[in-house]
Design an enzyme around this catalytic site. Sequence first.
Site, short mmCIF file in Angstrom:
data_model
loop_
_atom_site.label_atom_id
_atom_site.label_comp_id
_atom_site.label_asym_id
_atom_site.label_seq_id
_atom_site.Cartn_x
_atom_site.Cartn_y
_atom_site.Cartn_z
N GLY A 32 -73.50 10.09 -23.74
CA GLY A 32 -72.91 11.34 -23.60
C GLY A 32 -71.75 11.56 -24.76
O GLY A 32 -71.74 10.57 -25.56
N PHE A 33 -70.90 12.48 -24.72
CA PHE A 33 -69.84 12.73 -25.62
C PHE A 33 -69.14 11.47 -25.59
O PHE A 33 -68.79 10.95 -26.50
CB PHE A 33 -69.14 14.06 -25.27
CG PHE A 33 -67.58 14.15 -25.97
CD1 PHE A 33 -67.55 13.81 -27.17
CD2 PHE A 33 -66.82 14.52 -25.07
CE1 PHE A 33 -66.21 13.72 -27.66
CE2 PHE A 33 -65.55 14.57 -25.38
CZ PHE A 33 -65.15 14.21 -27.01
N VAL A 34 -68.10 11.30 -24.68
CA VAL A 34 -67.26 10.12 -24.52
C VAL A 34 -67.98 8.83 -24.72
O VAL A 34 -67.59 7.96 -25.39
CB VAL A 34 -66.46 10.21 -23.18
CG1 VAL A 34 -65.36 8.91 -23.32
CG2 VAL A 34 -65.45 11.44 -23.35
N SER A 100 -71.68 11.56 -15.59
CA SER A 100 -71.57 12.17 -14.69
C SER A 100 -71.62 13.64 -15.73
O SER A 100 -71.05 13.55 -16.63
CB SER A 100 -69.95 12.36 -13.89
OG SER A 100 -69.64 13.40 -13.46
N ASN A 124 -73.99 2.52 -7.02
CA ASN A 124 -74.83 1.72 -7.49
C ASN A 124 -74.02 0.97 -8.64
O ASN A 124 -74.28 -0.30 -8.87
CB ASN A 124 -76.04 2.47 -8.03
CG ASN A 124 -76.68 2.70 -6.90
OD1 ASN A 124 -76.96 2.27 -5.93
ND2 ASN A 124 -77.56 3.95 -7.25
N TYR A 170 -67.82 18.95 -8.53
CA TYR A 170 -67.10 17.79 -9.76
C TYR A 170 -65.87 17.24 -9.23
O TYR A 170 -65.81 16.02 -9.11
CB TYR A 170 -66.97 18.73 -10.99
CG TYR A 170 -66.48 17.83 -12.09
CD1 TYR A 170 -67.10 16.78 -12.36
CD2 TYR A 170 -65.29 18.24 -12.85
CE1 TYR A 170 -66.84 16.05 -13.60
CE2 TYR A 170 -64.81 17.12 -13.91
CZ TYR A 170 -65.71 16.24 -14.22
OH TYR A 170 -65.07 15.24 -15.18
N ARG A 211 -66.78 23.88 -22.57
CA ARG A 211 -65.46 23.39 -22.67
C ARG A 211 -64.72 24.08 -23.82
O ARG A 211 -65.27 24.67 -24.93
CB ARG A 211 -65.34 21.78 -22.72
CG ARG A 211 -65.88 21.27 -21.53
CD ARG A 211 -65.89 19.72 -21.78
NE ARG A 211 -67.06 19.15 -22.03
CZ ARG A 211 -67.27 17.72 -21.91
NH1 ARG A 211 -66.22 17.08 -21.10
NH2 ARG A 211 -68.27 17.27 -22.29
N1 LIG Z 1 -64.57 14.73 -21.89
C1 LIG Z 1 -63.61 15.08 -21.20
O1 LIG Z 1 -62.68 15.95 -21.48
C2 LIG Z 1 -63.47 14.48 -19.70
C3 LIG Z 1 -62.26 14.63 -19.10
C4 LIG Z 1 -62.39 14.10 -17.85
C5 LIG Z 1 -63.12 13.30 -17.38
N2 LIG Z 1 -64.33 12.84 -18.13
C6 LIG Z 1 -65.17 12.07 -17.64
O2 LIG Z 1 -65.87 11.19 -18.50
C7 LIG Z 1 -67.31 10.92 -18.41
C8 LIG Z 1 -67.85 11.50 -19.77
O3 LIG Z 1 -67.81 12.68 -20.15
P1 LIG Z 1 -68.40 13.57 -21.14
O4 LIG Z 1 -67.48 14.63 -21.69
O5 LIG Z 1 -68.66 12.23 -22.27
O6 LIG Z 1 -69.53 14.15 -20.59
P2 LIG Z 1 -71.09 14.23 -21.31
O7 LIG Z 1 -71.90 15.23 -20.25
O8 LIG Z 1 -71.19 14.26 -22.54
O9 LIG Z 1 -71.85 12.67 -20.72
C9 LIG Z 1 -71.95 12.39 -19.54
C10 LIG Z 1 -73.21 11.41 -19.54
O10 LIG Z 1 -73.58 11.05 -18.52
C11 LIG Z 1 -75.13 11.17 -18.39
N3 LIG Z 1 -75.56 11.32 -17.02
C12 LIG Z 1 -75.30 12.15 -15.95
N4 LIG Z 1 -75.64 12.00 -14.81
C13 LIG Z 1 -76.35 10.91 -15.03
C14 LIG Z 1 -77.27 10.16 -14.05
N5 LIG Z 1 -77.30 10.47 -12.74
N6 LIG Z 1 -77.58 8.99 -14.35
C15 LIG Z 1 -77.42 8.44 -15.84
N7 LIG Z 1 -76.71 8.99 -16.51
C16 LIG Z 1 -76.06 10.42 -16.05
C17 LIG Z 1 -75.21 12.40 -19.14
O11 LIG Z 1 -76.52 12.33 -19.44
C18 LIG Z 1 -74.41 12.22 -20.26
O12 LIG Z 1 -74.78 11.08 -21.27
C19 LIG Z 1 -67.71 11.82 -17.16
O13 LIG Z 1 -67.60 11.01 -16.13
C20 LIG Z 1 -66.53 12.59 -17.26
O14 LIG Z 1 -66.19 13.15 -15.75
C21 LIG Z 1 -64.49 13.59 -19.39
#
Ligand SMILES: NC(=O)c1ccc[n+]([C@@H]2O[C@H](COP(=O)([O-])OP(=O)(O)OC[C@H]3O[C@@H](n4cnc5c(N)ncnc54)[C@H](O)[C@@H]3O)[C@@H](O)[C@H]2O)c1
Length: 794
Positions: A32-34, A100, A124, A170, A211
Amino acid sequence: MADASESRTTTDHDEVRARWGYRRAVVTGGAGFVGSHVCEELLARGTEVVCVDDLSTGSTDNVAHLRGDRRFTLLERDVVRPFDDDAALADVELVLHLASPASPVDYLRRPVETLDVGSAGTRNALELARSRGARFVLASTSEVYGDPEVHPQREDYWGHVNPVGPRSVYDEAKRFGEALTTAFRGARGVDAGIVRIFNTYGPRMRGGDGRVIPTFVRQALAGEPLTVFGDGTQTRSVCYVDDLVEGLLAFAASGHPGPMNLGSTQELTVLRIAEDVAAAVGSDAGVRLVDLPQDDPRRRRPDATLAREALGWAARTSWADGLARTVEWFRAQDDAAPGAPGSADGPPSPPLRVSVVGCGYLGAVHAASLARLGHDVVGLDVDARRVEALAAGRAPFYEPELAALLTEGVDAGRLRFTTDPAQVAGAGMHFLCVGTPQRPGSDVADLHHLDAALDALTPHLRRGDVVVGKSTVPVGTAARVAERLRPAGVGVVWNPEFLREGHAVSDTLRPDRLVYGTGPGDEELAERLDDVYRPLLEAGVPREVTDHATAELAKVAANAFLATKVSFANGMAEVCAAAGGDAVALAGILALDRRIGGAYLGVGLGFGGGCLPKDIRAFAARAEELGAGEAVGFLREVDRINDRCRDRAAALVTTACGGTLVGARVAVLGAAFKPDSDDVRSSPALGLASRLAEGGARVVVTDPQALALAQASRPELGYAVGVQDAVRGADVVVLATEWDEYRALDPAVLRPLVRRAELVDTRNALDLAAWRAAGWSARALGRAEAALPQPAAG
Ligand SMILES: NC(=O)c1ccc[n+]([C@@H]2O[C@H](COP(=O)([O-])OP(=O)(O)OC[C@H]3O[C@@H](n4cnc5c(N)ncnc54)[C@H](O)[C@@H]3O)[C@@H](O)[C@H]2O)c1
């Protein structure tokens, strides 16, 4: 302006990297992004990374640049399913749980899945950390504060969350995850901690994810007005992704239980963010105010005192700097193909109704990709079980990114599957994607699926419809189909697919070229097909319009050339073996010649799968029918060299067994014909396993994805679910399919499990020196076939 702080950051960063101690980490949601930035930074710090991601909102594009690194492994898994005893997960010291959906668009599209990943998924990941004695970090969110009544938000604030509101899936999933993490720390002794991440931005966000920053950047780049919710006075505190990653890893290393806020304390109104984005992009399209969504938080700013005091961490990148880097990245993506998860396109206008006939490897991917391009797609297949799986958004076989694409299309109502041919009526364009296998006992292509599909389709075609052939067929087939359909007023275009299994989605959405073969007088049909592929064409994909025969030949000629390259490299390996040369080094030298290039020059077990072997045989057979057999006579030799690879590999394994296979226990890692696929048709790996079993060895095969299909196709062989079970008690371990997770195997972990530490690498994918250093005797096909000195003990 930011120079002083940047130089301080670099020095601090170097020190932090030097002190970093984790050897192997799992990052859930790492594509994912982060997550992708976290994986990148972990590798930079010398940590081996296992990225576990189901690609539901992430993408392999985000980690494509990491996949060449042997220390990086991508496991496409849903973390809601318990982790199995995978060798890649042995010795994990750190689990960073980021999986997530994170943007409103994503979690509202997948509400139940969001709750599942926050609950069962977190459980898990915690169990994994517990079983390995690893540190665990939960990526929670500022959303646990809801629409806060306290400002700024400190970690001891309990929040103001609507448990049944639209955002609850969420917010509550994360709150449950926090409770579970706390319970595992208290009751199960896991070194677990929680960070609450505030709004983060940067490269690799998706323009369409809803976003605020990526949405504004996408709109500004497209010259559209920026849509601001409410009056834009609500605030967000935005943190550049590099800063967040630094804080997250500092938290991991600290052993702190949290919860700890990680975010920037610079609070900006949404209107100010919009204005700054417009200025950074140079857009003068202005803003458009729209209604504030329900439960949208009015103010957001972390109290970041705890992170500063406990970790010495604070966000440092200035908003101007971070925004400039983000805009630069989004601009570069404008070149990306449309439909790609990272690109900012919308559906083409207007969407078309199309049918896809035959929903196997080719058709399922094609149908899901056309739905991604915005079309209304019905997939037709005779296999009711396959149709049922596809209609439920499940991929009936393994292909990266396909499951996510199917779910997206089915959920959006743009993708249906049926066994009833009448359902294709009304679609103006029909893609023929049925299989064209080899006729039993002959090299000739068997076209009975194609003919049966046409029989089923014809009564439902309307005058003016277009049938588009995608299947690989003997040259002349398109003209025959066109002849048959002409009386019904239906035109035929041949539009061969060029996709590689394991990359089928990206090859469909980001192809090297589109080829249209039209019949005499039917050239205007090309424009009809342009309407289907419009977003690809606008992204600059070249399109060649030619006649039927040339289009048909384009596919088989490409396959013949690629097969020839592989066999050329393996032919050279035979000569090297005779002359004492190193075929891998030779191929590497050839690859540096720009006239030759390195693709498809891999030395090893050769090619297989459902296409190359049968396609080149059918091509040679068709050329003979046409009286041009001599012109492609070399293809018979290409096939023979390919077949000999398995014999040579079997001979090498026999040598490693001490001269006879009889009674030897051989572990074969890999059954699929290539990584990232579960296809075992003409698989070199299974072919080798069978030869070894026929020679008297007790063979145990394992594969991350292809086990069920392998078992069905070769029930006489032994099978094991994970690497550790497969190699237990083995005399020789054979690498037969170069999955990322096999490349990342730790030879020291496997060493105590085997009876004799003998490795045969038939794919030249492993670091033989590392295996030898761990006490193995290691051989590789074409490179180090001769017995190599085992290192001195100790
Ligand atoms: N980006 C933000 O501003 C922000 C802020 C608060 C919290 N977060 C948390 O950081 C984390 C990453 O966020 P992000 O912005 O990179 O989001 P994103 O959607 O880009 O990345 C989430 C990754 O999780 C994977 N994923 C989702 N469900 C899954 C599953 N059941 N099994 C395996 N992989 C799964 C997705 O394919 C994706 O690659 C998340 O948990 C998010 O809640 C992010």
